[in-house]
Scaffold this motif. Sequence first.
Motif, PDB file in Angstrom:
ATOM      1  N   GLY A  14       0.678   3.976  -5.446  1.00  0.00           N
ATOM      2  CA  GLY A  14       0.749   5.423  -5.272  1.00  0.00           C
ATOM      3  C   GLY A  14      -0.572   6.031  -4.857  1.00  0.00           C
ATOM      4  O   GLY A  14      -0.606   7.051  -4.158  1.00  0.00           O
ATOM      5  N   ALA A  15      -1.681   5.407  -5.255  1.00  0.00           N
ATOM      6  CA  ALA A  15      -3.006   5.904  -4.885  1.00  0.00           C
ATOM      7  C   ALA A  15      -3.481   5.356  -3.554  1.00  0.00           C
ATOM      8  O   ALA A  15      -4.617   5.606  -3.149  1.00  0.00           O
ATOM      9  N   ALA A  16      -2.601   4.598  -2.865  1.00  0.00           N
ATOM     10  CA  ALA A  16      -2.929   4.018  -1.552  1.00  0.00           C
ATOM     11  C   ALA A  16      -4.171   3.148  -1.633  1.00  0.00           C
ATOM     12  O   ALA A  16      -5.111   3.274  -0.846  1.00  0.00           O
ATOM     13  N   ASP A  17      -4.169   2.242  -2.600  1.00  0.00           N
ATOM     14  CA  ASP A  17      -5.294   1.332  -2.791  1.00  0.00           C
ATOM     15  C   ASP A  17      -5.389   0.371  -1.605  1.00  0.00           C
ATOM     16  O   ASP A  17      -4.474  -0.407  -1.342  1.00  0.00           O
ATOM     17  N   ASN A  18      -6.486   0.433  -0.887  1.00  0.00           N
ATOM     18  CA  ASN A  18      -6.653  -0.406   0.305  1.00  0.00           C
ATOM     19  C   ASN A  18      -6.861  -1.876  -0.023  1.00  0.00           C
ATOM     20  O   ASN A  18      -6.802  -2.729   0.873  1.00  0.00           O
ATOM     21  N   ASP A  19      -7.130  -2.195  -1.280  1.00  0.00           N
ATOM     22  CA  ASP A  19      -7.347  -3.586  -1.660  1.00  0.00           C
ATOM     23  C   ASP A  19      -6.049  -4.350  -1.878  1.00  0.00           C
ATOM     24  O   ASP A  19      -6.068  -5.568  -2.068  1.00  0.00           O
ATOM     25  N   LEU A  20      -4.915  -3.637  -1.887  1.00  0.00           N
ATOM     26  CA  LEU A  20      -3.632  -4.307  -2.083  1.00  0.00           C
ATOM     27  C   LEU A  20      -3.273  -5.138  -0.859  1.00  0.00           C
ATOM     28  O   LEU A  20      -3.398  -4.685   0.275  1.00  0.00           O
ATOM     29  N   ASP A  21      -2.820  -6.353  -1.095  1.00  0.00           N
ATOM     30  CA  ASP A  21      -2.398  -7.223  -0.013  1.00  0.00           C
ATOM     31  C   ASP A  21      -1.128  -6.685   0.646  1.00  0.00           C
ATOM     32  O   ASP A  21      -0.295  -6.068  -0.003  1.00  0.00           O
ATOM     33  N   GLY A  22      -0.995  -6.923   1.958  1.00  0.00           N
ATOM     34  CA  GLY A  22       0.166  -6.427   2.678  1.00  0.00           C
ATOM     35  C   GLY A  22       1.478  -6.943   2.137  1.00  0.00           C
ATOM     36  O   GLY A  22       2.474  -6.217   2.072  1.00  0.00           O
ATOM     37  N   ALA A  23       1.492  -8.220   1.733  1.00  0.00           N
ATOM     38  CA  ALA A  23       2.721  -8.791   1.172  1.00  0.00           C
ATOM     39  C   ALA A  23       3.083  -8.128  -0.154  1.00  0.00           C
ATOM     40  O   ALA A  23       4.266  -7.899  -0.451  1.00  0.00           O
ATOM     41  N   VAL A  24       2.069  -7.772  -0.952  1.00  0.00           N
ATOM     42  CA  VAL A  24       2.319  -7.092  -2.222  1.00  0.00           C
ATOM     43  C   VAL A  24       2.877  -5.700  -1.967  1.00  0.00           C
ATOM     44  O   VAL A  24       3.818  -5.247  -2.633  1.00  0.00           O
TER      45      VAL A  24
END
Length: 265
Positions: A14-24
Amino acid sequence: MTGHPDPSLVRRYGAADNDLDGAVVWAVESHLETCASCRALLAAALPTEATALLARVHQAVAERTAAGPPPAAARRVLAGRYGVALAVLPWLVTVAGVLGAALLFERVVPTAPSLTLMVAPVTPLLAVAAAWTRSTDPAWEIVASTPRAGLRMLLHRTLIALAAVTPLLAAAGAASGHTTALWLMPCLAFTAGSLALGGLIGVARAAAALTAAWTTIVILPSLWTNRLPALLDQASWPVWLVAAAALFVVALLRADDHRRLTSRH
């Protein structure tokens, strides 16, 4: 994702964390489609500015919907549902025409190399390009922006296009006297190549580029020299099979390229 995602993961999404992997991100979005409790958790985690904006958009859409025209007639809904199939149909007719012309050429000039075999690798690209192009899909932006869009949707549509084209190719191959593997393996390789290259320049442009290259490098010189290229002799199909598998792996590794809404698609 078989269970619920961790609440902290939903909050990071929800916070648009850029560290999240695309697959996740894709897995979370897919889960949110069917889980009301996780959507409620996401709503609670959104910033105040985002929720206020969503509320304003919801109100504006509701007001305009109420003041707009009545729902479309059933026939229009039906046309929209099958719009892509209707748009691809002319390309299938074109494929049939190309293969028919190639067979006719072989009958008229029996001493020339098999034109049917030479055009078979690139003829499916017409239908593949039409199956994933904004100009042929009236709902392209909506479909392309859904969580399940991207390579998965592209593979689904490509499979449909190949299922429609393969009977035409099989009939042309049988009439020309060629074994199935000899025309099918190059078709699969060029299709996989258009998917792999399509992530960079768009599927339609990739299909056009591969068709132009094959015509210039193989078809025209073969007709000029009156000799079938070694790429299409009886022993070549295992090489095409390896090439198709390798290009398909490349397309899978570059799957994120097909999740971006850009003008090239």
